[in-house]
Structure formats: structure tokens, C-alpha cells
Design a protein around this motif. Structure first.
Motif, short mmCIF file in Angstrom:
data_model
loop_
_atom_site.label_atom_id
_atom_site.label_comp_id
_atom_site.label_asym_id
_atom_site.label_seq_id
_atom_site.Cartn_x
_atom_site.Cartn_y
_atom_site.Cartn_z
N GLY A 1 0.74 -1.24 0.00
CA GLY A 1 0.00 0.00 0.00
C GLY A 1 0.77 1.30 0.00
N PHE A 2 2.11 1.26 -0.04
CA PHE A 2 2.85 2.51 -0.18
C PHE A 2 2.91 2.87 -1.66
N ALA A 3 1.73 3.05 -2.23
CA ALA A 3 1.59 3.30 -3.66
C ALA A 3 0.24 3.97 -3.89
N GLU A 4 0.11 4.63 -5.03
CA GLU A 4 -1.16 5.27 -5.34
C GLU A 4 -2.26 4.24 -5.58
N LEU A 5 -1.88 3.09 -6.13
CA LEU A 5 -2.83 2.02 -6.43
C LEU A 5 -2.25 0.68 -6.01
N VAL A 6 -3.13 -0.25 -5.61
CA VAL A 6 -2.68 -1.59 -5.27
C VAL A 6 -3.79 -2.58 -5.61
N ALA A 7 -3.42 -3.72 -6.17
CA ALA A 7 -4.37 -4.80 -6.45
C ALA A 7 -4.40 -5.75 -5.26
N VAL A 8 -5.61 -6.06 -4.78
CA VAL A 8 -5.77 -6.93 -3.61
C VAL A 8 -6.95 -7.87 -3.85
N PRO A 9 -6.96 -9.03 -3.21
CA PRO A 9 -8.13 -9.91 -3.30
C PRO A 9 -9.38 -9.21 -2.77
N ALA A 10 -10.48 -9.34 -3.48
CA ALA A 10 -11.73 -8.72 -3.02
C ALA A 10 -12.14 -9.22 -1.65
N ARG A 11 -11.82 -10.48 -1.35
CA ARG A 11 -12.20 -11.07 -0.06
C ARG A 11 -11.48 -10.40 1.11
N CYS A 12 -10.39 -9.69 0.82
CA CYS A 12 -9.62 -9.03 1.88
C CYS A 12 -10.15 -7.64 2.21
N CYS A 13 -11.17 -7.18 1.49
CA CYS A 13 -11.68 -5.82 1.67
C CYS A 13 -12.84 -5.78 2.64
N TYR A 14 -12.80 -4.82 3.56
CA TYR A 14 -13.85 -4.62 4.55
C TYR A 14 -14.41 -3.21 4.38
N THR A 15 -15.70 -3.12 4.18
CA THR A 15 -16.34 -1.84 3.90
C THR A 15 -16.29 -0.91 5.11
N LEU A 16 -15.98 0.36 4.84
CA LEU A 16 -15.94 1.38 5.88
C LEU A 16 -16.96 2.46 5.57
N PRO A 17 -17.60 3.02 6.58
CA PRO A 17 -18.50 4.16 6.34
C PRO A 17 -17.69 5.39 5.99
N HIS A 18 -18.28 6.27 5.19
CA HIS A 18 -17.58 7.50 4.81
C HIS A 18 -17.48 8.47 5.98
N THR A 19 -18.20 8.21 7.07
CA THR A 19 -18.13 9.06 8.25
C THR A 19 -16.89 8.77 9.10
N LEU A 20 -16.24 7.64 8.88
CA LEU A 20 -15.05 7.30 9.66
C LEU A 20 -13.88 8.16 9.23
N SER A 21 -13.15 8.71 10.19
CA SER A 21 -12.05 9.61 9.87
C SER A 21 -10.94 8.89 9.11
N ALA A 22 -10.13 9.66 8.39
CA ALA A 22 -9.01 9.09 7.65
C ALA A 22 -8.02 8.43 8.61
N ALA A 23 -7.79 9.06 9.76
CA ALA A 23 -6.86 8.50 10.73
C ALA A 23 -7.36 7.15 11.24
N ALA A 24 -8.64 7.09 11.60
CA ALA A 24 -9.20 5.84 12.12
C ALA A 24 -9.19 4.75 11.07
N ALA A 25 -9.51 5.10 9.82
CA ALA A 25 -9.54 4.10 8.74
C ALA A 25 -8.17 3.45 8.58
N GLY A 26 -7.12 4.24 8.73
CA GLY A 26 -5.77 3.72 8.59
C GLY A 26 -5.28 2.91 9.77
N LEU A 27 -6.09 2.84 10.83
CA LEU A 27 -5.70 2.09 12.03
C LEU A 27 -6.42 0.75 12.16
N VAL A 28 -7.25 0.40 11.18
CA VAL A 28 -8.03 -0.84 11.29
C VAL A 28 -7.11 -2.05 11.41
#
Length: 332
Positions: A116-143
Motif C-alpha cells: 500500500g505505499f503506492a497510489e494504487l494496489v491490487a488486492v483480493p476482493a475477499r480481503c476488503c472490509y467496507t468502511l463508512p464514509h463518516t469514519l475519519s481518515a486516521a481511524a480508517a488507517g488504524l483498522v
């Protein structure tokens, strides 16, 4: 696209690299934030045997889905996600008994494949967890690091109103302090040689702080002692601070070549439980749920750097100043 590239041990550069294309079952994520972790330092220093070079590092990533590979129906383009970087094989003995974090053929985004130290990264869809847009950028990066703390909490007996001692006021020690407090600890004491970090710990989640554990007035010891440093001296001291019938949790990553001395007789005679906690195990969604239900960790993020300042981020990390450092590939 632009990305940080570890070309060989000891060498990091920001370079133009080809945009990733999603394979079947994958998505492409535009990375909003990716945390800098001790694991990244081990990879940069050539200390992680499973890593390969060249490598785009970064495994604590969050961002927005911008492209779908064949067969992917969810998450849809535009979804904000946190990415679980861990990719157990699913076929070894440990995967088959439900212990995927102990996989014999473990791989991970940002460790054995580009991260993820890149503008774009390919990842398995199964590894993705949906986040609400209300969650702060700082908190999102701490999951991702929070999911490690949640797994550690799940390894503990989790009896209510117990007294905890945590070694280390770095990001993970502070996160553990917040998690055990949220889970009902009677008190949380934190020990660290860095007085600036201790002052922050006191304002964040600690009831008591000290540079020496002997300063705490608990002659009978603590019900739960957690090492979040990996430092042998801290581990040895911590094992001596567990009360009878208590628990010692090894959460920090120690040098695999080092050993710690302890009294097997005391472990036997005082019925002390010694537990290890490694990475993430069925704890990513609970981490998302904790953050979206009100656990506040935003103050842990002290610095945000763009890709072009990756060397500055590494210098800040190694100096021990600040707290959690994030890299923001887009927007800075």
C-alpha cells in the motif's frame, strides 16, 4: 503510478511503476492512507526472510475501490475499504484446523506481494472490509493494527475489573491500553523509558505511568501483564510482575534469536498463564465495528507524509518521536 519501492535490503526509493491490473477475484484500491510499521523496517533492513525484492511495502492500508477484476461483484467501485493484508494458504494443517494466522505457507500484501505505499494496489476482493464514509481518515488507517490488538484481547481470559500492566507506550502498547480499557479493565498501568510517550499515554488511556515498573504500588502484582515491546529486559521484568493466577501476554515482536530467563517453578507454583498473540485472526471485522461504534483512536496518528517524503517518515519512525506515522499516497 508512483510508489515506494524497496529495491534491495537497505534501499528505498519513490519511483514510477506500472499501474496494477486486477486478476480474477481482485480489485484495485486507490490508497488513501497506509501505516508505517516495524514490519516495514524489518523488510527494509533485510531482516524478514519471507520478503522478496523489489517490493512495494505497506500492509496497513485503506482507500477506495476503483476497478474490479473478473468475477468480482462486491465491493463495488467507489466503496471505501480497509484491507486485511493476510493471505493464509487455506491448505496447510493450521489453516485446516482454523488457525490461519499460524499458516505454514503464509503470504501477505506488502510483505510477499506489492502493498500500500503506492497510489494504487491490487488486492483480493475477499480481503476488503467496507468502511463508512463518516469514519475519519486516521481511524480508517488504524483498522489493521487494531485488528491485531483485538486478536490479542481475544487470547486473554477477559475477566472484568482486572488490573493491567502494559510494557511499551508505542502505538501498539497504547492501542492495547485503549482496547483493554474499553473491555472493562479496572486499571491500566503503562511503563516506558520515554517520558514524552508516557505523558501521552496518561492523557490517552493509562491510569498510571512510570519509567520503572517498580514504581507501581501493587505488591501482589497485576492480573494481566502485556509486553508490547519485544525487549527481553521488559519481558523478563514483566513475567515477575504477574500476580498468582494471572496472565502474561507476549504481544511485542522479539528478536527470534534471543531468549528470556524466567522461573519455571514460579509459573508452576503460582499457576501463571503465558500466552502469545500473533497478527490477525478473525478480528478484522470486529476492529471495524469497534471504530464505527465509538472507540476513538485518532490521537494515535501524529504524522502524515506523502510518498516523496518516505525517507523523512522512516527517520521519524526510527527516532522514536511521535506516535503512529501514516503515508498518504494520494492527496499530499
Amino acid at each position: 503510478m508512483r510508489a515506494v519501492l524497496f529495491t534491495e535490503p537497505g534501499t528505498a526509493t519513490t519511483a514510477e511503476v506500472p499501474d496494477p491490473r486486477p486478476a480474477p477475484g481482485e480489485v484495485v484500491v486507490e490508497v488513501a492512507s497506509c501505516g508505517l510499521c516495524g514490519t516495514d523496517m524489518h523488510i527494509l533492513d533485510g531482516e524478514l526472510p519471507s520478503s522478496r525484492y523489489p517490493l512495494v511495502p505497506g500492509h496497513e492500508l485503506t482507500g477506495k475501490v476503483v476497478a474490479l477484476g473478473a468475477g468480482v461483484t462486491t465491493p463495488v467501485v467507489g466503496t471505501r475499504v480497509a484491507v486485511d493484508p493476510n493471505m493464509p494458504c487455506g491448505a496447510c494443517h493450521y489453516c485446516r484446523i482454523g488457525r490461519g494466522n499460524l499458516c505454514d505457507d503464509y503470504s501477505a500484501i506488502g510483505v510477499t506481494r506489492d502493498g500500500g505505499f503506492a497510489e494504487l494496489v491490487a488486492v483480493p476482493a475477499r480481503c476488503c472490509y467496507t468502511l463508512p464514509h463518516t469514519l475519519s481518515a486516521a481511524a480508517a488507517g488504524l483498522v489493521e493494527p487494531l485488528s491485531c490488538a483485538v486478536h490479542a484481547l481475544n487470547r486473554l481470559p477477559r475477566r472484568p475489573a482486572e488490573h493491567y500492566l502494559i510494557y511499551g507506550a508505542g502505538t501498539m502498547g497504547l492501542m492495547m491500553a485503549a482496547v483493554v480499557r474499553d473491555a472493562g479493565a479496572a486499571s491500566v498501568s503503562v511503563v516506558d523509558p520515554n517520558e514524552d510517550r508516557l505523558l501521552f499515554a496518561k492523557s490517552f488511556a493509562a491510569d498510571a505511568i512510570a519509567t520503572d515498573s517498580a514504581a507501581f504500588d501493587r505488591p501482589q502484582g497485576f492480573e494481566v501483564v502485556i509486553d508490547a515491546t519485544g525487549v527481553i529486559a521488559a519481558i523478563e521484568d514483566g513475567l515477575g510482575r504477574v500476580r498468582k493466577g494471572g496472565t502474561f501476554l507476549q504481544f511485542g515482536v522479539a528478536d527470534p534469536a534471543r531468549t528470556a530467563a524466567f522461573s519455571p517453578f514460579r509459573v508452576y507454583n503460582s499457576e501463571i498463564d503465558i500466552i502469545g498473540s500473533m497478527a490477525v485472526h478473525n478480528s478484522f471485522q470486529p476492529a471495524v465495528d469497534l471504530l464505527t461504534s465509538g472507540l476513538t483512536l485518532d490521537p494515535l496518528v501524529s504524522d502524515v507524509f506523502g510518498l516523496d517524503r518516505f525517507d523523512d517518515a522512516v527517520a521519524a519512525f526510527r527516532s522514536g518521536t511521535g506516535r503512529k506515522i501514516h503515508i498518504a499516497p494520494v492527496g499530499i
